[in-house]
Motif scaffolding. Structure first.
Motif, PDB file in Angstrom:
ATOM      1  N   ASN A 194       0.821  -1.207   0.000  1.00  0.00           N
ATOM      2  CA  ASN A 194       0.000   0.000   0.000  1.00  0.00           C
ATOM      3  C   ASN A 194       0.855   1.257   0.000  1.00  0.00           C
ATOM      4  OD1 ASN A 194      -3.174  -0.376   0.477  1.00  0.00           O
ATOM      5  ND2 ASN A 194      -2.094  -2.108   1.394  1.00  0.00           N
ATOM      6  N   CYS A 195       1.926   1.265   0.768  1.00  0.00           N
ATOM      7  CA  CYS A 195       2.811   2.440   0.796  1.00  0.00           C
ATOM      8  C   CYS A 195       3.539   2.615  -0.531  1.00  0.00           C
ATOM      9  CB  CYS A 195       3.814   2.313   1.940  1.00  0.00           C
ATOM     10  SG  CYS A 195       3.091   2.419   3.588  1.00  0.00           S
ATOM     11  N   PHE A 207       1.104   4.013  -3.071  1.00  0.00           N
ATOM     12  CA  PHE A 207       0.843   5.435  -2.810  1.00  0.00           C
ATOM     13  C   PHE A 207       2.016   6.286  -3.294  1.00  0.00           C
ATOM     14  CE2 PHE A 207       0.798   9.253  -0.153  1.00  0.00           C
ATOM     15  CZ  PHE A 207      -0.502   9.698  -0.388  1.00  0.00           C
ATOM     16  N   HIS A 252      -5.083   5.011  -2.516  1.00  0.00           N
ATOM     17  CA  HIS A 252      -5.606   5.888  -1.464  1.00  0.00           C
ATOM     18  C   HIS A 252      -5.666   7.327  -1.952  1.00  0.00           C
ATOM     19  CE1 HIS A 252      -4.602   2.345   0.946  1.00  0.00           C
ATOM     20  NE2 HIS A 252      -5.520   2.787   1.790  1.00  0.00           N
ATOM     21  N   HIS A 260      -5.537   9.309   4.628  1.00  0.00           N
ATOM     22  CA  HIS A 260      -6.326   8.117   4.293  1.00  0.00           C
ATOM     23  C   HIS A 260      -5.449   6.869   4.384  1.00  0.00           C
ATOM     24  CE1 HIS A 260      -9.082   6.000   1.112  1.00  0.00           C
ATOM     25  NE2 HIS A 260      -9.358   5.625   2.347  1.00  0.00           N
ATOM     26  N   LEU A 261      -4.257   6.954   3.809  1.00  0.00           N
ATOM     27  CA  LEU A 261      -3.320   5.829   3.849  1.00  0.00           C
ATOM     28  C   LEU A 261      -2.887   5.515   5.277  1.00  0.00           C
ATOM     29  CD1 LEU A 261      -1.287   3.881   2.320  1.00  0.00           C
ATOM     30  CD2 LEU A 261       0.345   5.769   2.514  1.00  0.00           C
ATOM     31  N   ASN A 280      -5.619   3.776   7.441  1.00  0.00           N
ATOM     32  CA  ASN A 280      -5.854   2.371   7.081  1.00  0.00           C
ATOM     33  C   ASN A 280      -4.675   1.488   7.464  1.00  0.00           C
ATOM     34  OD1 ASN A 280      -8.451   2.619   6.066  1.00  0.00           O
ATOM     35  ND2 ASN A 280      -7.794   2.967   3.974  1.00  0.00           N
ATOM     36  N   MET A 281      -3.459   1.973   7.253  1.00  0.00           N
ATOM     37  CA  MET A 281      -2.292   1.151   7.568  1.00  0.00           C
ATOM     38  C   MET A 281      -2.113   0.996   9.078  1.00  0.00           C
ATOM     39  SD  MET A 281      -1.321   0.042   4.722  1.00  0.00           S
ATOM     40  CE  MET A 281      -3.085   0.116   4.304  1.00  0.00           C
ATOM     41  N   GLY A 295      -9.216   2.849  -1.681  1.00  0.00           N
ATOM     42  CA  GLY A 295      -8.883   2.680  -0.270  1.00  0.00           C
ATOM     43  C   GLY A 295      -9.081   1.266   0.229  1.00  0.00           C
TER      44      GLY A 295
END
Length: 222
Positions: free
Chosen positions: A16-17, A20, A63, A68-69, A72-73, A126
């Motif tokens: 996810n990172c 992003f 995201h 937002h990121l 969630n993380m 997301g």
């Protein structure tokens, strides 16, 4: 601390990172074909801004902004690790992805209704659907575990926290008090998570299994 996390939780945080970072470098528009668009049309030769099947998973790794990121993380970090240690990596990954896809299906229904009513077609991004599935699972597996709210800083049991959060999402979804947030996708993630856990346990609506009498070599699914 990060190296002590179980492998799938680590992989979800890194993926996810990394995505992003690519959004920031290449521009969010580059990833339009991977956002979840309402089913207003389907054109396999022009995947941008229309629904494609793969979006049911890919939208969960995009995201809208840094906050937002991070939210969630943080939830994946807090709830994902104990669930993966309990279930194992394969079951945990399957659960998370099912919740993401289930949340996407619910959001597709909401998006179709909105577009059919004359509203604009807007994408959804997301990992929140998967995150809410993790939250529900944590409340079911560790109902008496104490959690501390951020605002206000009040401790409460995990089961109570999940119930209050679910009710809040339902109210916000029907009232529209918090526009721009896919509340029904959040609820969809919780619903599909609940169904998966019930299925693994052999509980209704998937039929019930009586536990065997005496010792058994089969491991009980939590």
């Amino acid at each position: 601390m990060f190296s002590r996390l179980p492998p799938v939780t680590q992989a979800l945080l890194i993926a996810n990172c990394a995505v992003f970072l690519l959004q920031w470098l290449l521009g969010t528009g580059t990833f339009e074909a991977f956002m979840l668009w309402p089913p207003a049309g389907f054109d396999p030769f022009s995947p941008g801004q229309n629904f494609q099947p793969w979006q049911l998973l890919t939208y969960g790794f995009l995201h809208g902004n840094l906050s937002h990121l991070l939210f969630n993380m943080l939830a994946v970090f807090m709830f994902g690790a104990p669930l993966e240690l309990t279930w194992g990596p394969r079951r945990f990954l399957a659960y998370f992805l099912i919740c993401v896809a289930g949340a996407g299906l619910c959001q597709l229904a909401v998006g179709w209704w909105s577009v059919s009513s004359g509203g604009p077609a807007y994408p959804t991004v997301g990992a929140s659907g998967g995150v809410f599935g993790l939250l529900l699972a944590y409340g079911m597996l560790f109902p008496n575990q104490r959690l501390m709210l951020l605002f206000p800083p009040i401790p409460m049991r995990a089961r109570t926290f999940v119930i209050l959060y679910g009710v809040a999402e339902l109210v916000l979804g029907f009232t529209g008090w918090q526009p721009g947030v896919a509340h029904f996708a959040h609820l969809g993630g919780m619903l599909f998570g609940w169904l998966v856990i019930r299925y693994w346990r052999g509980q209704p609506p998937f039929g019930g299994r009586r536990p065997p009498r005496g010792p058994s070599h089969l491991r009980r699914v939590k």
